[in-house]
Design an enzyme around this catalytic site. Structure first.
Site, PDB file in Angstrom:
ATOM      1  N   VAL A  82       0.837  -1.201   0.000  1.00 49.01           N
ATOM      2  CA  VAL A  82       0.000   0.000   0.000  1.00 49.01           C
ATOM      3  C   VAL A  82       0.873   1.252   0.000  1.00 49.01           C
ATOM      4  O   VAL A  82       1.724   1.433   0.872  1.00 49.01           O
ATOM      5  CB  VAL A  82      -0.943   0.020   1.214  1.00 49.01           C
ATOM      6  CG1 VAL A  82      -1.830   1.265   1.167  1.00 49.01           C
ATOM      7  CG2 VAL A  82      -1.798  -1.243   1.252  1.00 49.01           C
ATOM      8  N   LYS A  83       0.638   2.094  -0.995  1.00 53.34           N
ATOM      9  CA  LYS A  83       1.411   3.321  -1.148  1.00 53.34           C
ATOM     10  C   LYS A  83       0.711   4.447  -0.381  1.00 53.34           C
ATOM     11  O   LYS A  83      -0.466   4.725  -0.597  1.00 53.34           O
ATOM     12  CB  LYS A  83       1.515   3.663  -2.639  1.00 53.34           C
ATOM     13  CG  LYS A  83       2.779   4.366  -3.062  1.00 53.34           C
ATOM     14  CD  LYS A  83       2.830   4.402  -4.584  1.00 53.34           C
ATOM     15  CE  LYS A  83       4.088   5.074  -5.075  1.00 53.34           C
ATOM     16  NZ  LYS A  83       4.059   5.194  -6.553  1.00 53.34           N
TER      17      LYS A  83
END
EC number: 2.2.1.2
Length: 215
Positions: A82-83
Site C-alpha cells: 500500500v502506497k
C-alpha cells in the site's frame, strides 16, 4: 539492486517480466489514469503477472480513510504493497498498518528527515523522488546518499526505492550508492540496453561474417 517497473501498462510489464528484469511494480493514480481502466482490475492483473511487490496508492488524505482503503487493497493479492503519502496523517496510517502486518511504501519523499520518519513509523519501503528534486535545481541523488547513510548508520531495515527516475544515470548512481531498488519507467529501462559501441560492434561482426561467407 532490484528493478521495479514504474508503470501500470500491463503489456510493458509482461514484456520486461519475460526478460527476468522485473522484481516488482509501482503504480500511482496518474499511471492508472493513463491506462483508462478500472483501478482494481489493473492492480489485480499486474499482481497475476509479477511475483514481487506491487505498490497501489490510496486516495484518502486522512489516516482513517487511508487505513480503510489499504485493508481493501491488500485483499486483491498477497503481493500488494500500500502506497501512502508522506504526511502526518500518512504516518499515522503507516503505523496502524504496520501493526496489522500490512506492507507500506511511503511516497513523495523529498528529504532524509521524511525518510527517517517514515521508517520509524513502520514503513516497509520509502520512495525518495530524485527527478523532481532535479527539476527544482536540487541534487536528487544527494538525497539518496543521505538516506542510505542514515539508514546504514542505524541498521534500518526499511528498503529504499529510488523513484522519479528520469534517465540511466539515475539508475547507475542508485546502484553505486547501494540503494535497494530503483523503480524505472519502461522508456528509461529500454535505454539501459543501448550503447553505440555495442551497435557498431554488431554491425562490424555481421559485415566481417558476410565478407567471409561470400569469398
Amino acid at each position: 539492486m532490484k528493478f521495479f517497473l514504474d508503470t501500470a501498462n500491463v503489456e510493458k510489464i509482461k514484456e520486461f517480466n519475460a526478460l527476468g528484469l522485473v522484481d516488482g511494480v509501482t503504480t500511482n493514480p496518474s499511471l492508472i489514469k493513463k491506462e483508462g481502466r478500472d483501478f482494481y482490475e489493473v492492480i489485480k492483473e499486474i499482481c497475476s503477472i509479477v511475483d514481487g511487490p506491487v505498490s497501489a496508492e490510496v486516495i484518502a488524505l486522512d489516516a482513517e480513510g487511508m487505513v480503510k482503503e489499504a485493508r481493501e487493497l491488500v485483499k486483491i493479492a498477497e503481493n500488494v504493497v500500500v502506497k501512502i503519502p508522506m504526511t502526518k496523517e500518512g504516518m499515522k496510517a503507516v503505523n496502524t498498518l504496520s501493526n496489522e502486518g500490512i506492507k507500506t511504501n511511503v511516497t513523495l519523499i523529498f528529504s532524509a528527515n521524511q525518510a527517517l520518519l517514515a521508517a520509524k513509523a513502520g514503513a516497509s519501503y520509502v520512495s525518495p523522488f530524485v527527478g523532481r528534486l532535479d527539476d527544482v535545481g536540487q541534487d536528487g541523488m544527494f538525497l539518496i546518499s543521505e538516506v542510505m547513510q542514515v539508514f546504514g548508520a542505524y541498521g534500518i531495515e526499511t528498503e529504499v526505492i529510488v523513484a522519479s527516475v528520469r534517465h540511466p544515470i539515475h539508475v547507475l548512481e542508485s546502484a553505486k550508492m547501494g540503494a535497494d531498488i530503483a523503480t524505472i519507467p519502461f522508456d528509461v529501462l529500454d535505454k539501459l540496453f543501448n550503447h553505440p559501441l555495442t551497435d557498431n560492434g554488431i554491425a562490424k561482426f555481421l559485415a566481417d561474417w558476410e565478407a567471409h561467407t561470400n569469398r
